[in-house]
Design a protein around this motif. Structure first.
Motif, PDB file in Angstrom:
ATOM      1  N   LYS A   1       3.491 -13.854  -3.573  1.00  0.00           N
ATOM      2  CA  LYS A   1       2.623 -13.111  -2.656  1.00  0.00           C
ATOM      3  C   LYS A   1       2.916 -13.486  -1.208  1.00  0.00           C
ATOM      4  O   LYS A   1       2.023 -13.769  -0.412  1.00  0.00           O
TER       5      LYS A   1
ATOM      6  N   LYS B   1       6.705  -7.851   4.304  1.00  0.00           N
ATOM      7  CA  LYS B   1       6.609  -7.351   2.932  1.00  0.00           C
ATOM      8  C   LYS B   1       6.476  -5.831   2.885  1.00  0.00           C
ATOM      9  O   LYS B   1       6.965  -5.190   1.945  1.00  0.00           O
TER      10      LYS B   1
ATOM     11  N   THR C   1       7.445 -11.253  -3.883  1.00  0.00           N
ATOM     12  CA  THR C   1       6.351 -10.573  -4.583  1.00  0.00           C
ATOM     13  C   THR C   1       5.622 -11.541  -5.514  1.00  0.00           C
ATOM     14  O   THR C   1       4.391 -11.543  -5.595  1.00  0.00           O
TER      15      THR C   1
END
Length: 277
Positions: free
Chosen positions: A83, A163, A80
């Motif tokens: 990214k 993700k 996270t």
């Protein structure tokens, strides 16, 4: 544009530079801006390595040795932070195929796919992935390359999680700090109605827990506790079969395993489940 891949490796009493994938990872970390590495070191003492100074490497030492789930949660947070697009789980004993890593970097991600997995072998036979719609055993069917809506289980090492899957899961289940975390992960992916894509790439991994003659009593205690918890709390449809399997396993271990504590522990677990039926 390449995917950002965060490779999460859990170390335990192993020097990072001695792991089979070290040279390959070193080249990618230095040359590729889209490859990130999170090393979670569960060893007694912290270690040092020239790669730890790289901008795209995060090293965490945790002498409490919490296992895998906490380390994977740290990897998820790191993904996270940078990214990232995909988190690749990699065991310290797994030899990473460069072509597989290149595939993860360049492929288009499909929102319907919950996990991408390679075909993993140990000592000459495929151990992962396996179809898990039925109780997993030596007779379990083995999928070939392709995308599957059926229940599939793959070992943690080599598994690549987009993700979006990680967001849906939230965090790795701390009920399974080490053993059966992979079973829970793929059970969860199935609950999310996501497919599993088996890629036609092969990895080698040394899975010692395949042979109870190589497992000590302490590790077996961890395995059997996690196993029962998984079938009692999550994949409950297979609890009855699990109970029967424990009885058959007791007999096989009595005949084949020198460590008598192993078969006695299996029989104790069987009796415990019989009382609670």
């Amino acid at each position: 544009m390449e995917n950002k891949v965060v490779i999460t490796i859990v170390l335990y009493r192993t020097n990072f530079s001695q792991t089979p994938s070290y040279n390959l990872l070193k080249n990618y970390i230095v040359e590729k801006k889209s490859v990130y590495l999170l090393l979670y070191d569960n060893s007694d003492k912290a270690q040092d390595n020239e790669l730890f100074d790289q901008e795209n490497v995060c090293y965490i030492h945790d002498e409490t040795n919490p296992g895998l789930a906490k380390a994977y949660n740290a990897g998820n947070r790191y993904l996270t932070e940078v990214k990232g697009d995909i988190m690749l789980l990699l065991d310290q004993d797994t030899l990473l195929d460069e072509r597989y890593l290149e595939k993860l970097l360049c492929m288009s991600l499909d929102i319907a796919i919950g996990a991408y997995v390679p075909i993993v072998s140990s000592h000459g036979r495929q151990i992962s992935p396996v179809f898990s719609d039925k109780y997993i055993g030596r007779q379990s069917e083995l999928p070939t390359s392709g995308s599957y809506s059926k229940m599939i289980m793959s070992i943690n090492s080599g598994t690549a999680l987009p993700k979006e899957t990680l967001k849906s899961i939230g965090m790795f289940n701390l009920d399974f700090p080490l053993d059966f975390l992979d079973h829970w992960l793929f059970w969860k992916i199935y609950q999310l109605h996501k497919k599993v894509c088996v890629l036609d790439y092969h990895l080698e991994h040394d899975l010692s827990v395949l042979d109870y003659r190589r497992v000590n009593s302490q590790r077996y205690e961890s395995i059997i506790r996690a196993e029962t918890l998984f079938y009692q709390k999550y994949d409950q449809d297979k609890l009855l079969v699990h109970r029967k399997h424990l009885f058959l396993r007791t007999i096989k271990q009595f005949l084949r395993v020198k460590n008598r504590k192993i078969w006695r522990r299996t029989f104790l677990e069987y009796r415990s489940l019989m009382k609670g039926k």
